[in-house]
Design a protein around this motif. Structure first.
Motif, PDB file in Angstrom:
ATOM      1  N   GLY A 188     -30.318 -29.932  71.484  1.00 33.76           N
ATOM      2  CA  GLY A 188     -31.501 -29.523  70.737  1.00 33.76           C
ATOM      3  C   GLY A 188     -31.779 -30.459  69.589  1.00 33.76           C
ATOM      4  N   ALA A 189     -33.058 -30.559  69.217  1.00 31.45           N
ATOM      5  CA  ALA A 189     -33.476 -31.351  68.049  1.00 31.45           C
ATOM      6  C   ALA A 189     -34.275 -30.435  67.141  1.00 31.45           C
ATOM      7  CB  ALA A 189     -34.316 -32.540  68.492  1.00 31.45           C
ATOM      8  N   GLY A 190     -33.946 -30.446  65.855  1.00 35.47           N
ATOM      9  CA  GLY A 190     -34.561 -29.499  64.935  1.00 35.47           C
ATOM     10  C   GLY A 190     -35.290 -30.146  63.787  1.00 35.47           C
ATOM     11  N   MET A 191     -36.312 -29.428  63.294  1.00 41.25           N
ATOM     12  CA  MET A 191     -37.095 -29.844  62.131  1.00 41.25           C
ATOM     13  C   MET A 191     -37.103 -28.689  61.141  1.00 41.25           C
ATOM     14  SD  MET A 191     -40.109 -31.421  64.498  1.00 41.25           S
ATOM     15  CE  MET A 191     -39.695 -30.255  65.804  1.00 41.25           C
ATOM     16  N   VAL A 192     -36.558 -28.920  59.959  1.00 40.96           N
ATOM     17  CA  VAL A 192     -36.338 -27.871  58.986  1.00 40.96           C
ATOM     18  C   VAL A 192     -37.649 -27.415  58.359  1.00 40.96           C
ATOM     19  CG1 VAL A 192     -35.203 -27.281  56.800  1.00 40.96           C
ATOM     20  CG2 VAL A 192     -34.022 -28.726  58.484  1.00 40.96           C
ATOM     21  N   ASN A 193     -37.898 -26.089  58.395  1.00 38.40           N
ATOM     22  CA  ASN A 193     -39.023 -25.518  57.658  1.00 38.40           C
ATOM     23  C   ASN A 193     -38.604 -25.278  56.221  1.00 38.40           C
ATOM     24  OD1 ASN A 193     -40.834 -25.370  59.878  1.00 38.40           O
ATOM     25  ND2 ASN A 193     -39.764 -23.569  60.627  1.00 38.40           N
ATOM     26  N   SER A 194     -37.434 -24.663  56.062  1.00 35.85           N
ATOM     27  CA  SER A 194     -36.916 -24.397  54.726  1.00 35.85           C
ATOM     28  C   SER A 194     -35.450 -24.012  54.830  1.00 35.85           C
ATOM     29  CB  SER A 194     -37.690 -23.240  54.065  1.00 35.85           C
ATOM     30  OG  SER A 194     -37.505 -22.032  54.798  1.00 35.85           O
ATOM     31  N   GLY A 195     -34.755 -24.046  53.704  1.00 38.44           N
ATOM     32  CA  GLY A 195     -33.366 -23.575  53.614  1.00 38.44           C
ATOM     33  C   GLY A 195     -33.263 -22.590  52.479  1.00 38.44           C
ATOM     34  N   ASN A 196     -32.341 -21.648  52.586  1.00 35.93           N
ATOM     35  CA  ASN A 196     -32.212 -20.623  51.544  1.00 35.93           C
ATOM     36  C   ASN A 196     -30.798 -20.621  50.969  1.00 35.93           C
ATOM     37  OD1 ASN A 196     -34.877 -19.447  51.995  1.00 35.93           O
ATOM     38  ND2 ASN A 196     -34.062 -18.777  53.955  1.00 35.93           N
TER      39      ASN A 196
END
Length: 431
Positions: free
Chosen positions: A423-431
């Motif tokens: 899988g390849a991911g693109m971060v929307n946000s981190g908490n």
């Protein structure tokens, strides 16, 4: 998504202006022919290569040189007349160096396109002037928009087969411009071309004197990409601790890596994450010389004034502008393997130079990349599908939103049993 086929940092450091662009198109849109034309007209083809292509074209009974033979390297691609895997091509003009990521257009190879376009500065989408915009054309634009590729060129190809009609060009231009308003495309250029005959590819077309815009090559040479990278938020993921064993440099201790954001200078106050230790940059080294500054995507060695504990996977950032360590990641993920992604699944995760493990907490929705519809009922992602996913990681990741920084906002997921990237991911946000 962090892997690249060449060290662009070295190219930038050497004073070379480099443009990475990804190509995409449906079957028979002429993508391979266009790349062949760019390579030929920019003098990037050896004479013996051209002679071989001309001989093959003649043996097939063609009355023209089949430039697609220069690029469709795999036998299976040539036999089927399609592009399957991502192929990287390199060429240069006096103004700029280029890396082409030749990506496949078929929906079953979406993962390949995501891989090729993830590091691109510009996306080049081809459409056949006879067919107009197709579902695949729209899908390619959506993927390039999701990947935050900042510049997009729509090349309306095969204009010679529609008698170089201004009316047909205007219709496709208007239709695509309207569609692009739904997407995040900061810069769009629409160019009518004939890749086979060379119209508006490198030289201006006498057959389309109604078109007053740039040729494709002129646009590729002059599109401004230097300001696309994040030059505000300093990010330096540490890849390697440099400790030479020679007597001459026995006290040397530096941290090698590629600048992922911002501008680093000697004297800057920095923090090492996740430990939180602070220091100042004592110097920035490149091979056998010191630099006064370093910026993306340069690969350098950073020395600190204090002997703090720094290791691979740490990140050097500015004290007042550092990413917040997070173990809860909200991201868009492109799934790349036949076994579907499901909640409670455990995977390895690699973000910049940092590696850990991740648990899939929730799949919020699957995105239909043809219609942009969000399927909230979907509880898994199949191969080549894209969706919004919540992850919980075993170690804190030092992420930025992908919209802010493509280097620190992307990651890959790895099957721990096989070591395969799934899988390849693109971060929307981190908490």
């Amino acid at each position: 998504m962090n892997a690249t086929p060449t060290d662009t940092g070295a190219a930038v450091t050497a004073g070379m202006d480099l443009l990475r662009f990804a190509t995409a198109g449906s079957v028979d849109d002429g993508k391979s022919t266009l790349i062949g034309r760019l390579l030929l007209d920019s003098k990037a083809i050896f004479e013996d290569q051209l002679e071989a292509v001309e001989a093959t074209s003649l043996s097939k009974g063609f009355d023209y040189t089949d430039l697609a033979l220069l690029t469709d390297g795999l036998r299976s691609e040539r036999e089927q007349g399609i592009t399957i895997d991502v192929a990287y091509r390199y060429f240069a003009t006096p103004n700029r160096k280029f890396i082409i990521a030749d990506t496949p257009g078929h929906v079953q190879y979406t993962r390949n396109m995501v891989t090729g376009a993830s590091t691109a500065d510009l996306g080049l989408v081809l459409v056949d002037a006879r067919q107009g915009l197709t579902e695949q054309s729209r899908r390619h634009a959506v993927i390039l928009s999701l990947l935050r590729v900042p510049h997009l060129v729509l090349a309306v190809n095969k204009m010679d087969l529609v008698d170089f009609s201004e009316e047909i060009y205007n219709k496709i231009h208007a239709e695509f411009t309207q569609f692009a308003t739904k997407l995040n495309i900061p810069d769009l250029q629409v160019i009518p071309i004939s890749a086979l005959q060379g119209d508006n590819v490198v030289t201006r077309s006498e057959n389309m004197d109604w078109y007053s815009g740039p040729t494709l090559m002129h646009h590729l040479e002059h599109v401004h990409v230097a300001s696309d990278r994040d030059l505000i938020d300093a990010r330096f993921p540490v890849q390697y601790v440099v400790r030479p064993k020679s007597d001459e440099h026995h006290d040397y201790r530096g941290y090698g890596g590629q600048v992922a954001g911002g501008v680093l200078k000697p004297g800057d106050e920095v923090v090492v994450l996740p430990s939180g230790m602070t220091s100042k940059i004592a110097g920035i080294d490149l091979f056998d010389r010191e630099l006064t500054e370093a910026y993306p995507p340069m690969s350098v060695t950073v020395r600190l004034e204090d002997d703090v504990d720094v290791s691979r996977g740490d990140m050097i950032a500015r004290i007042r502008n550092a990413p917040k360590p997070s173990q809860d990641i909200d991201a868009m993920i492109c799934w790349m393997t036949t076994a579907p992604l499901k909640p409670r699944q455990k995977l390895a995760i690699k973000h910049t130079t940092r590696t850990g493990r991740a648990l899939v907490k929730d799949i919020q929705y699957r995105l239909d990349i043809n219609t942009l519809h969000r399927d909230l009922e979907s509880n898994e992602l199949g191969v080549n599908e894209i969706g919004r996913v919540q992850l919980r990681t075993t170690i804190p990741l030092l992420c930025d939103p992908y919209s802010q920084n493509r280097a620190t906002g992307s990651f890959i997921l790895i099957d721990e049993a096989t070591g395969a990237t799934v899988g390849a991911g693109m971060v929307n946000s981190g908490n």
